[in-house]
Design a protein around this motif. Structure first.
Motif, mmCIF file in Angstrom:
data_model
loop_
_atom_site.group_PDB
_atom_site.id
_atom_site.type_symbol
_atom_site.label_atom_id
_atom_site.label_comp_id
_atom_site.label_asym_id
_atom_site.label_seq_id
_atom_site.Cartn_x
_atom_site.Cartn_y
_atom_site.Cartn_z
ATOM 1 N N VAL A 72 -6.216 3.047 -0.010
ATOM 2 C CA VAL A 72 -5.753 2.115 -1.041
ATOM 3 C C VAL A 72 -6.329 0.726 -0.791
ATOM 4 O O VAL A 72 -6.364 0.254 0.343
ATOM 5 C CB VAL A 72 -4.211 2.043 -1.063
ATOM 6 C CG1 VAL A 72 -3.727 0.939 -2.003
ATOM 7 C CG2 VAL A 72 -3.609 3.391 -1.461
ATOM 8 N N ILE A 84 2.198 1.782 -3.440
ATOM 9 C CA ILE A 84 1.143 2.297 -4.330
ATOM 10 C C ILE A 84 0.961 3.798 -4.123
ATOM 11 O O ILE A 84 0.818 4.558 -5.090
ATOM 12 C CB ILE A 84 -0.167 1.520 -4.105
ATOM 13 C CG1 ILE A 84 -0.011 0.076 -4.616
ATOM 14 C CG2 ILE A 84 -1.345 2.208 -4.780
ATOM 15 C CD1 ILE A 84 -1.088 -0.880 -4.142
ATOM 16 N N CYS A 85 0.991 4.222 -2.863
ATOM 17 C CA CYS A 85 0.913 5.667 -2.584
ATOM 18 C C CYS A 85 2.077 6.406 -3.232
ATOM 19 O O CYS A 85 1.898 7.484 -3.813
ATOM 20 C CB CYS A 85 0.904 5.919 -1.077
ATOM 21 S SG CYS A 85 -0.595 5.358 -0.234
ATOM 22 N N TYR A 95 -5.034 -2.767 -8.049
ATOM 23 C CA TYR A 95 -5.176 -1.882 -6.889
ATOM 24 C C TYR A 95 -5.935 -0.621 -7.293
ATOM 25 O O TYR A 95 -6.079 -0.306 -8.487
ATOM 26 C CB TYR A 95 -3.805 -1.518 -6.297
ATOM 27 C CG TYR A 95 -2.858 -0.839 -7.265
ATOM 28 C CD1 TYR A 95 -2.928 0.544 -7.498
ATOM 29 C CD2 TYR A 95 -1.881 -1.560 -7.939
ATOM 30 C CE1 TYR A 95 -2.059 1.161 -8.380
ATOM 31 C CE2 TYR A 95 -1.012 -0.949 -8.819
ATOM 32 C CZ TYR A 95 -1.100 0.424 -9.038
ATOM 33 O OH TYR A 95 -0.241 1.031 -9.916
ATOM 34 N N LEU A 112 6.610 -2.066 -8.579
ATOM 35 C CA LEU A 112 6.363 -0.629 -8.463
ATOM 36 C C LEU A 112 7.594 0.147 -8.030
ATOM 37 O O LEU A 112 7.816 1.279 -8.491
ATOM 38 C CB LEU A 112 5.213 -0.370 -7.483
ATOM 39 C CG LEU A 112 3.840 -0.898 -7.915
ATOM 40 C CD1 LEU A 112 2.809 -0.615 -6.834
ATOM 41 C CD2 LEU A 112 3.400 -0.290 -9.239
ATOM 42 N N VAL A 153 -6.058 -3.307 -2.414
ATOM 43 C CA VAL A 153 -5.376 -4.239 -3.309
ATOM 44 C C VAL A 153 -6.259 -5.470 -3.469
ATOM 45 O O VAL A 153 -6.743 -6.032 -2.478
ATOM 46 C CB VAL A 153 -3.993 -4.646 -2.753
ATOM 47 C CG1 VAL A 153 -3.284 -5.592 -3.722
ATOM 48 C CG2 VAL A 153 -3.134 -3.415 -2.475
ATOM 49 N N LYS A 173 3.747 5.442 -5.863
ATOM 50 C CA LYS A 173 3.513 5.415 -7.310
ATOM 51 C C LYS A 173 2.565 6.521 -7.745
ATOM 52 O O LYS A 173 2.818 7.233 -8.724
ATOM 53 C CB LYS A 173 2.963 4.045 -7.726
ATOM 54 C CG LYS A 173 2.536 3.954 -9.200
ATOM 55 C CD LYS A 173 1.038 4.161 -9.345
ATOM 56 C CE LYS A 173 0.556 4.041 -10.755
ATOM 57 N NZ LYS A 173 0.754 5.214 -11.600
ATOM 58 N N LYS A 184 0.833 -1.211 0.000
ATOM 59 C CA LYS A 184 0.000 0.000 0.000
ATOM 60 C C LYS A 184 0.867 1.260 0.000
ATOM 61 O O LYS A 184 0.566 2.238 -0.707
ATOM 62 C CB LYS A 184 -0.938 -0.002 1.209
ATOM 63 C CG LYS A 184 -2.092 -0.984 1.084
ATOM 64 C CD LYS A 184 -3.128 -0.709 2.169
ATOM 65 C CE LYS A 184 -4.382 -1.516 1.956
ATOM 66 N NZ LYS A 184 -5.485 -1.095 2.834
#
Length: 400
Positions: free
Chosen positions: A94, A77-78, A250, A284, A96, A80, A74
């Motif tokens: 977030v 992802i933040c 996600y 990522l 997934v 990214k 997570k």
């Protein structure tokens, strides 16, 4: 009393999967088949990502995880979203899931009630309308044209919005057309959406990194910050990272929506594969240079396929900005007859007869809500694409 639920009766099997399965069956039976129906890169998952998965196994990362994603993924992802889209999200925003399809399914099942309308620009990915139907909602196709390169016009979008509209599903670059929206084109769309506060935006950015000719990708919440609080921005590692089988998608959005999606996931699949999550973290955060190298090959294939299809009698193929699909019109073949005496009345007839006569598997455009056309995935070996296009040229040339 019927064994099958009314909800399941509202949907049908995925047409792209059905055609891919048919191609496999014919190949197994000894037919010379070139399958251009599956949306799957032919490149292997990069070695560093595979090694991250192996290392996770050796560390014992093989237990249940948090329902909607490990904290480390997570956080990645933040990072990214901030790095690539200039969007700020917290891990609590977030979710997934087991592929992008589950994320979309969770979002719609968690929010769509009977009678809610969901706007879906056509041509569309085959699963969008069926998921809406499963929820009891009403999918509302919003038509685009080949003259507009299959891009939604703002005035057409606005005309489709009603008091019952709950979501717009927005996919750029598009499956099946490859159409991608520039900043200005997307700003014209978001300008409409700002005026309708009841409409949420579900943006499917799965093909974000697969763009060509110096195209600059943007996503709706990035273009129009006023939409941030009613946008779910979905992405995944399947396409750009060549990780289709790893099944990690996600999304990020408002915390209340993410929490609702997590509740649903807790009662369906629970967590995605722990090992695949650690691999996605490496995807990522790790080296990204292979994407440009893959895209160079994809661009060459796109240009080859567009050129060869435009030389086929009765076909017209626009050049898309992204993804790894083309969506040529076969309007010029409708009403014509095969050497065997079969009349091509629909794009489904075109695809069926092409498979029968030449062993080339494509997906008919009406499966994506817009015909007469068909979709080709050029995520396959260049030699196979050349041979397939020669066969398509031969098939079209033999029609009377």
């Amino acid at each position: 009393m019927s064994l099958i639920s009314s909800a399941l009766k509202r949907i049908k099997p995925s047409q792209t999967i059905a055609i891919s399965n048919k191609a496999r069956e014919l190949k197994a039976a000894g037919r010379d088949i070139i399958a251009l129906s599956a949306g799957e890169p032919d490149f292997d998952t990069p070695e560093n990502i595979k090694e991250a998965a192996i290392a996770a196994i050796r560390r014992g990362e093989t237990k249940y995880t948090a329902v909607d994603g490990i904290p480390e993924l997570k956080a990645a992802i933040c990072r990214k979203f901030k790095r690539e889209n200039d969007l700020d999200y917290k891990p609590a925003q977030v979710s997934v899931g087991t592929g992008g399809k589950q994320v979309l399914f969770n979002a719609l099942v968690a929010t769509v009630d009977a009678g809610d309308e969901v706007l879906i620009p056509a041509p569309y990915w085959v699963s969008y309308p069926d998921i809406v139907e499963f929820c009891g909602g009403k999918p509302v196709p919003v038509m685009t044209t080949i003259e507009d390169n299959f891009k939604l016009r703002p005035e057409v979008l606005e005309a489709a919005i009603t008091p019952k509209t709950k979501w717009l599903i927005f996919n750029s670059p598009s499956n099946p057309s490859g159409a991608a929206y520039s900043f200005d084109e997307l700003k014209a769309i978001t300008d409409v959406l700002v005026k309708y506060p009841q409409v949420w935006i579900l943006t499917d950015d799965m093909y974000e990194h697969l763009v060509y000719d110096d195209f600059k990708f943007v996503t709706p919440a990035q273009v129009e910050p006023r939409l941030y609080n009613r946008t779910l921005t979905m992405n995944g590692v399947s396409k750009a990272y060549c990780m289709t089988g790893w099944r990690i998608g996600y999304a990020a959005g408002p915390e209340a929506l993410i929490k609702a999606m997590g509740t649903l996931q807790s009662q369906s699949t629970s967590n995605p594969s722990s090992i695949a999550q650690w691999a996605a973290l490496e995807a990522l955060d790790g080296p990204q240079d292979f994407i440009a190298a893959n895209n160079k090959v994809f661009k060459e294939r796109r240009d080859l396929v567009v050129s060869m299809l435009n030389q086929a009698k009765g076909l017209h193929c626009p050049k898309p900005e992204g993804a790894f699909y083309v969506f040529p019109s076969c309007a010029g073949t409708i009403g014509k007859t095969t050497p065997g005496g079969v009349t091509i009345a629909t794009d489904e007839d075109f695809a069926t007869q092409l498979l029968e006569a030449e062993g080339v598997a494509v997906v008919h455009g009406s499966a994506f809500g817009l015909g007469p056309a068909f979709r080709i995935s050029y995520a396959t070996a260049t030699s196979d694409l050349e041979e397939a296009c020669r066969r398509i040229q031969r098939f079209c040339g033999a029609l009377n």
